[in-house]
Each structure stands twice: as C-alpha cells, then as structure tokens.
Write a protein that holds these residues in place. Structure first.
Motif, PDB file in Angstrom:
ATOM      1  N   LEU A   3     -42.639   9.048  30.313  1.00  0.00           N
ATOM      2  CA  LEU A   3     -41.282   9.074  30.482  1.00  0.00           C
ATOM      3  C   LEU A   3     -41.025  10.291  31.708  1.00  0.00           C
ATOM      4  O   LEU A   3     -40.185  11.091  31.339  1.00  0.00           O
ATOM      5  CB  LEU A   3     -40.457   9.352  29.256  1.00  0.00           C
ATOM      6  CG  LEU A   3     -40.355   8.159  28.509  1.00  0.00           C
ATOM      7  CD1 LEU A   3     -39.482   8.461  27.367  1.00  0.00           C
ATOM      8  CD2 LEU A   3     -39.861   6.745  29.219  1.00  0.00           C
ATOM      9  N   THR A   4     -41.369   9.864  32.763  1.00  0.00           N
ATOM     10  CA  THR A   4     -41.243  10.780  34.013  1.00  0.00           C
ATOM     11  C   THR A   4     -39.863  10.158  34.519  1.00  0.00           C
ATOM     12  O   THR A   4     -39.573   9.099  33.909  1.00  0.00           O
ATOM     13  CB  THR A   4     -42.229  10.762  35.211  1.00  0.00           C
ATOM     14  OG1 THR A   4     -42.416   9.407  35.340  1.00  0.00           O
ATOM     15  CG2 THR A   4     -43.464  11.295  34.473  1.00  0.00           C
ATOM     16  N   ARG A   8     -38.992   6.349  33.513  1.00  0.00           N
ATOM     17  CA  ARG A   8     -37.574   5.794  32.904  1.00  0.00           C
ATOM     18  C   ARG A   8     -37.133   4.845  33.599  1.00  0.00           C
ATOM     19  O   ARG A   8     -36.487   3.729  33.226  1.00  0.00           O
ATOM     20  CB  ARG A   8     -36.719   6.947  32.787  1.00  0.00           C
ATOM     21  CG  ARG A   8     -37.072   8.176  31.655  1.00  0.00           C
ATOM     22  CD  ARG A   8     -35.892   9.180  31.855  1.00  0.00           C
ATOM     23  NE  ARG A   8     -36.420  10.344  31.169  1.00  0.00           N
ATOM     24  CZ  ARG A   8     -36.425  10.402  29.801  1.00  0.00           C
ATOM     25  NH1 ARG A   8     -36.223   9.255  29.026  1.00  0.00           N
ATOM     26  NH2 ARG A   8     -36.811  11.642  29.131  1.00  0.00           N
ATOM     27  N   HIS A  30     -44.018  11.720  26.578  1.00  0.00           N
ATOM     28  CA  HIS A  30     -43.087  12.786  27.074  1.00  0.00           C
ATOM     29  C   HIS A  30     -44.181  13.612  28.055  1.00  0.00           C
ATOM     30  O   HIS A  30     -45.072  14.055  27.846  1.00  0.00           O
ATOM     31  CB  HIS A  30     -42.161  13.768  26.240  1.00  0.00           C
ATOM     32  CG  HIS A  30     -41.370  12.904  25.472  1.00  0.00           C
ATOM     33  ND1 HIS A  30     -40.016  12.440  25.967  1.00  0.00           N
ATOM     34  CD2 HIS A  30     -41.300  12.522  24.202  1.00  0.00           C
ATOM     35  CE1 HIS A  30     -39.607  11.696  24.779  1.00  0.00           C
ATOM     36  NE2 HIS A  30     -40.428  11.880  23.815  1.00  0.00           N
TER      37      HIS A  30
END
Length: 63
Positions: A3-4, A8, A30
C-alpha cells in the motif's frame, strides 16, 4: 501488493477488494512491513541467512 501511494491508487477498487479475499491475512502489506524485513536482513541477526526468498505477502503464496 504494497500500500504505497501508487498501490492505493491501483488497488482501491472492487478488484483490490476481491484480491484481498485471496490473501489469508485479508489485507495488503504496508510499506513499513517491507522496510522492517529489509532492516532485519541488513542486521547482524540475519548473518546466517543466505540465498533465501523472503515472502512478504500475507500468506498469499501458501493458500
């Protein structure tokens, strides 16, 4: 998937929600979780680790 900001944008949609159902932890990684693994591998604690794959995928590859 991580989820950079780009992650995203790419996966904040129904396709991303569907993909998360295929990951045993039910979520994407993450960035700090990837960084923690890199710090571990760079530390003395990982001195005896050689030629190993470290899968940081929430269990996706073992489902």
């Amino acid at each position: 998937m991580v989820l950079t900001e780009l992650g995203r944008k790419a996966w904040d949609n129904p396709k991303g929600e569907e993909l998360k159902t295929m990951i045993p932890t039910g979520r994407f990684a993450h960035p700090q979780e990837i960084a923690a693994a890199a710090v571990f591998l760079a530390s003395d604690a990982a001195d005896m680790i050689n030629g190993a794959d470290l899968l940081i995928d929430g269990g996706y590859t073992i489902r």
